[in-house]
Design a protein around this motif. Sequence first.
Motif, PDB file in Angstrom:
ATOM      1  N   GLU A 271       0.841  -1.198   0.000  1.00  0.00           N
ATOM      2  CA  GLU A 271       0.000   0.000   0.000  1.00  0.00           C
ATOM      3  C   GLU A 271       0.878   1.250   0.000  1.00  0.00           C
ATOM      4  O   GLU A 271       1.783   1.385   0.814  1.00  0.00           O
ATOM      5  N   ALA A 272       0.596   2.160  -0.927  1.00  0.00           N
ATOM      6  CA  ALA A 272       1.400   3.385  -1.020  1.00  0.00           C
ATOM      7  C   ALA A 272       1.114   4.340   0.132  1.00  0.00           C
ATOM      8  O   ALA A 272       1.981   5.102   0.557  1.00  0.00           O
ATOM      9  N   ASP A 273      -0.097   4.300   0.640  1.00  0.00           N
ATOM     10  CA  ASP A 273      -0.523   5.179   1.731  1.00  0.00           C
ATOM     11  C   ASP A 273      -0.433   4.432   3.052  1.00  0.00           C
ATOM     12  O   ASP A 273      -0.978   3.332   3.194  1.00  0.00           O
ATOM     13  N   ALA A 274       0.261   5.013   4.040  1.00  0.00           N
ATOM     14  CA  ALA A 274       0.488   4.323   5.316  1.00  0.00           C
ATOM     15  C   ALA A 274      -0.815   4.105   6.082  1.00  0.00           C
ATOM     16  O   ALA A 274      -0.967   3.099   6.772  1.00  0.00           O
ATOM     17  N   PHE A 275      -1.758   5.037   5.970  1.00  0.00           N
ATOM     18  CA  PHE A 275      -3.030   4.842   6.677  1.00  0.00           C
ATOM     19  C   PHE A 275      -3.855   3.761   5.996  1.00  0.00           C
ATOM     20  O   PHE A 275      -4.514   2.957   6.661  1.00  0.00           O
ATOM     21  N   ALA A 276      -3.796   3.715   4.670  1.00  0.00           N
ATOM     22  CA  ALA A 276      -4.486   2.647   3.940  1.00  0.00           C
ATOM     23  C   ALA A 276      -3.906   1.292   4.314  1.00  0.00           C
ATOM     24  O   ALA A 276      -4.633   0.302   4.422  1.00  0.00           O
ATOM     25  N   ALA A 277      -2.597   1.235   4.525  1.00  0.00           N
ATOM     26  CA  ALA A 277      -1.952  -0.014   4.940  1.00  0.00           C
ATOM     27  C   ALA A 277      -2.464  -0.442   6.306  1.00  0.00           C
ATOM     28  O   ALA A 277      -2.730  -1.630   6.540  1.00  0.00           O
ATOM     29  N   LEU A 278      -2.617   0.510   7.222  1.00  0.00           N
ATOM     30  CA  LEU A 278      -3.118   0.194   8.559  1.00  0.00           C
ATOM     31  C   LEU A 278      -4.554  -0.319   8.488  1.00  0.00           C
ATOM     32  O   LEU A 278      -4.907  -1.293   9.169  1.00  0.00           O
ATOM     33  N   CYS A 279      -5.366   0.317   7.660  1.00  0.00           N
ATOM     34  CA  CYS A 279      -6.755  -0.120   7.514  1.00  0.00           C
ATOM     35  C   CYS A 279      -6.819  -1.519   6.907  1.00  0.00           C
ATOM     36  O   CYS A 279      -7.582  -2.373   7.387  1.00  0.00           O
ATOM     37  N   ARG A 280      -6.041  -1.750   5.875  1.00  0.00           N
ATOM     38  CA  ARG A 280      -6.036  -3.070   5.237  1.00  0.00           C
ATOM     39  C   ARG A 280      -5.645  -4.146   6.236  1.00  0.00           C
ATOM     40  O   ARG A 280      -6.284  -5.209   6.314  1.00  0.00           O
ATOM     41  N   PHE A 281      -4.606  -3.897   7.004  1.00  0.00           N
ATOM     42  CA  PHE A 281      -4.166  -4.884   7.990  1.00  0.00           C
ATOM     43  C   PHE A 281      -5.244  -5.156   9.032  1.00  0.00           C
ATOM     44  O   PHE A 281      -5.517  -6.313   9.368  1.00  0.00           O
ATOM     45  N   THR A 282      -5.850  -4.110   9.551  1.00  0.00           N
ATOM     46  CA  THR A 282      -6.827  -4.272  10.632  1.00  0.00           C
ATOM     47  C   THR A 282      -8.012  -5.121  10.183  1.00  0.00           C
ATOM     48  O   THR A 282      -8.448  -6.039  10.895  1.00  0.00           O
TER      49      THR A 282
ATOM     50  N   LEU B 102       4.155  -0.963  11.115  1.00  0.00           N
ATOM     51  CA  LEU B 102       2.964  -0.459  10.434  1.00  0.00           C
ATOM     52  C   LEU B 102       2.460   0.823  11.108  1.00  0.00           C
ATOM     53  O   LEU B 102       2.191   1.829  10.434  1.00  0.00           O
ATOM     54  N   VAL B 103       2.354   0.790  12.427  1.00  0.00           N
ATOM     55  CA  VAL B 103       1.882   1.968  13.164  1.00  0.00           C
ATOM     56  C   VAL B 103       2.907   3.098  13.065  1.00  0.00           C
ATOM     57  O   VAL B 103       2.549   4.269  12.861  1.00  0.00           O
ATOM     58  N   ALA B 104       4.176   2.778  13.185  1.00  0.00           N
ATOM     59  CA  ALA B 104       5.223   3.798  13.100  1.00  0.00           C
ATOM     60  C   ALA B 104       5.221   4.480  11.739  1.00  0.00           C
ATOM     61  O   ALA B 104       5.456   5.696  11.636  1.00  0.00           O
ATOM     62  N   ALA B 105       4.958   3.714  10.674  1.00  0.00           N
ATOM     63  CA  ALA B 105       4.910   4.304   9.338  1.00  0.00           C
ATOM     64  C   ALA B 105       3.780   5.322   9.238  1.00  0.00           C
ATOM     65  O   ALA B 105       3.955   6.406   8.657  1.00  0.00           O
TER      66      ALA B 105
ATOM     67  N   GLY C 228       2.556  11.320   9.447  1.00  0.00           N
ATOM     68  CA  GLY C 228       1.603  12.309   9.924  1.00  0.00           C
ATOM     69  C   GLY C 228       0.159  11.942   9.671  1.00  0.00           C
ATOM     70  O   GLY C 228      -0.727  12.804   9.696  1.00  0.00           O
ATOM     71  N   LEU C 229      -0.105  10.656   9.439  1.00  0.00           N
ATOM     72  CA  LEU C 229      -1.456  10.203   9.121  1.00  0.00           C
ATOM     73  C   LEU C 229      -2.162   9.550  10.300  1.00  0.00           C
ATOM     74  O   LEU C 229      -3.385   9.400  10.282  1.00  0.00           O
ATOM     75  N   VAL C 230      -1.397   9.114  11.299  1.00  0.00           N
ATOM     76  CA  VAL C 230      -1.960   8.442  12.471  1.00  0.00           C
ATOM     77  C   VAL C 230      -1.602   9.249  13.711  1.00  0.00           C
ATOM     78  O   VAL C 230      -0.434   9.673  13.863  1.00  0.00           O
ATOM     79  N   ARG C 231      -2.565   9.471  14.566  1.00  0.00           N
ATOM     80  CA  ARG C 231      -2.313  10.254  15.774  1.00  0.00           C
ATOM     81  C   ARG C 231      -1.205   9.626  16.599  1.00  0.00           C
ATOM     82  O   ARG C 231      -1.072   8.389  16.648  1.00  0.00           O
ATOM     83  N   THR C 232      -0.427  10.442  17.256  1.00  0.00           N
ATOM     84  CA  THR C 232       0.771   9.965  17.948  1.00  0.00           C
ATOM     85  C   THR C 232       0.525   9.589  19.399  1.00  0.00           C
ATOM     86  O   THR C 232       1.443   9.132  20.074  1.00  0.00           O
ATOM     87  N   ASP C 233      -0.689   9.764  19.882  1.00  0.00           N
ATOM     88  CA  ASP C 233      -0.963   9.451  21.284  1.00  0.00           C
ATOM     89  C   ASP C 233      -1.544   8.052  21.458  1.00  0.00           C
ATOM     90  O   ASP C 233      -2.147   7.733  22.478  1.00  0.00           O
ATOM     91  N   ILE C 234      -1.387   7.190  20.453  1.00  0.00           N
ATOM     92  CA  ILE C 234      -1.822   5.799  20.574  1.00  0.00           C
ATOM     93  C   ILE C 234      -0.625   4.882  20.356  1.00  0.00           C
ATOM     94  O   ILE C 234       0.367   5.261  19.724  1.00  0.00           O
ATOM     95  N   GLY C 235      -0.722   3.685  20.907  1.00  0.00           N
ATOM     96  CA  GLY C 235       0.339   2.705  20.755  1.00  0.00           C
ATOM     97  C   GLY C 235      -0.182   1.458  20.076  1.00  0.00           C
ATOM     98  O   GLY C 235      -1.392   1.299  19.841  1.00  0.00           O
ATOM     99  N   VAL C 236       0.729   0.540  19.779  1.00  0.00           N
ATOM    100  CA  VAL C 236       0.343  -0.706  19.122  1.00  0.00           C
ATOM    101  C   VAL C 236      -0.619  -1.495  20.000  1.00  0.00           C
ATOM    102  O   VAL C 236      -1.545  -2.153  19.506  1.00  0.00           O
ATOM    103  N   GLY C 237      -0.418  -1.430  21.307  1.00  0.00           N
ATOM    104  CA  GLY C 237      -1.327  -2.125  22.219  1.00  0.00           C
ATOM    105  C   GLY C 237      -2.757  -1.632  22.103  1.00  0.00           C
ATOM    106  O   GLY C 237      -3.710  -2.421  22.186  1.00  0.00           O
ATOM    107  N   ASP C 238      -2.931  -0.308  21.908  1.00  0.00           N
ATOM    108  CA  ASP C 238      -4.276   0.244  21.723  1.00  0.00           C
ATOM    109  C   ASP C 238      -4.947  -0.375  20.499  1.00  0.00           C
ATOM    110  O   ASP C 238      -6.126  -0.748  20.537  1.00  0.00           O
TER     111      ASP C 238
END
Length: 247
Positions: free
Chosen positions: A120-131, A171-174, A179-189
Amino acid sequence: MKRPTTPAAVLSAPAAALDLPADPSADQVDRADPSATAPARVPRPRADAVRNRERILVAAREVLVEQGAVAPFDEIARRAGVGNATLYRHFPDRAALVHHVVLFVMDRVTVQAEDSLVEEADAFAALCRFTHAAADERIGALCPMLAGDFDHEHPELIAAREALAEAVEKLVAAGQGAGLVRTDIGVGDLMIALSQLSRPLPGITCMDVDGFVHRHLQLFLDGLRAPARSELPGEAATLEDLRQKTM
């Protein structure tokens, strides 16, 4: 590099469990020259045995999700399209079956995380696809099976857990780095929410709620977008926090 798609839980099976044919060449070498030291040959699993094992794992995952860890082996064998003897040859008892189903799911979810980030070229799209893919792999619904006498510290499980953690953290770090994912969440969340939102409710056939699972996961994912529109209570959860609180 893209990982192999054949799950480690399938390939790590002992040779005897995969119905391997005997290798007559070893005996011939001994008769020809007792002093000969031919290199040891590791027989490859038969293709049909590997397929049977994966079919059992897929069927067991679904039945265990629907009926819990006490699901009858007869039903698992029926859905896998194999005989009971074949099932027991691969998994001699319930503990072995649950162990390998968990490894099977964790390995597949790890591959989903790695593939999403690469493809996925977009990091947020990658996160959505994985989830969404992780929900389809029933990762949250398997959590109840990790209770009781499940061996959390088995070396295979530790290795699978570390591989999954590394893939999801990247994935979350990407997403956060872009700048697409809020920084106040962690992988555990992410993993806690994924587990809670994808786990079937008691008394409800899990296949009937799949549409709601993906609908609610997307609502959650939209809440992860940056910039954050609210201040979260508490602190970001890591995977280590999650492991310590659930084991």
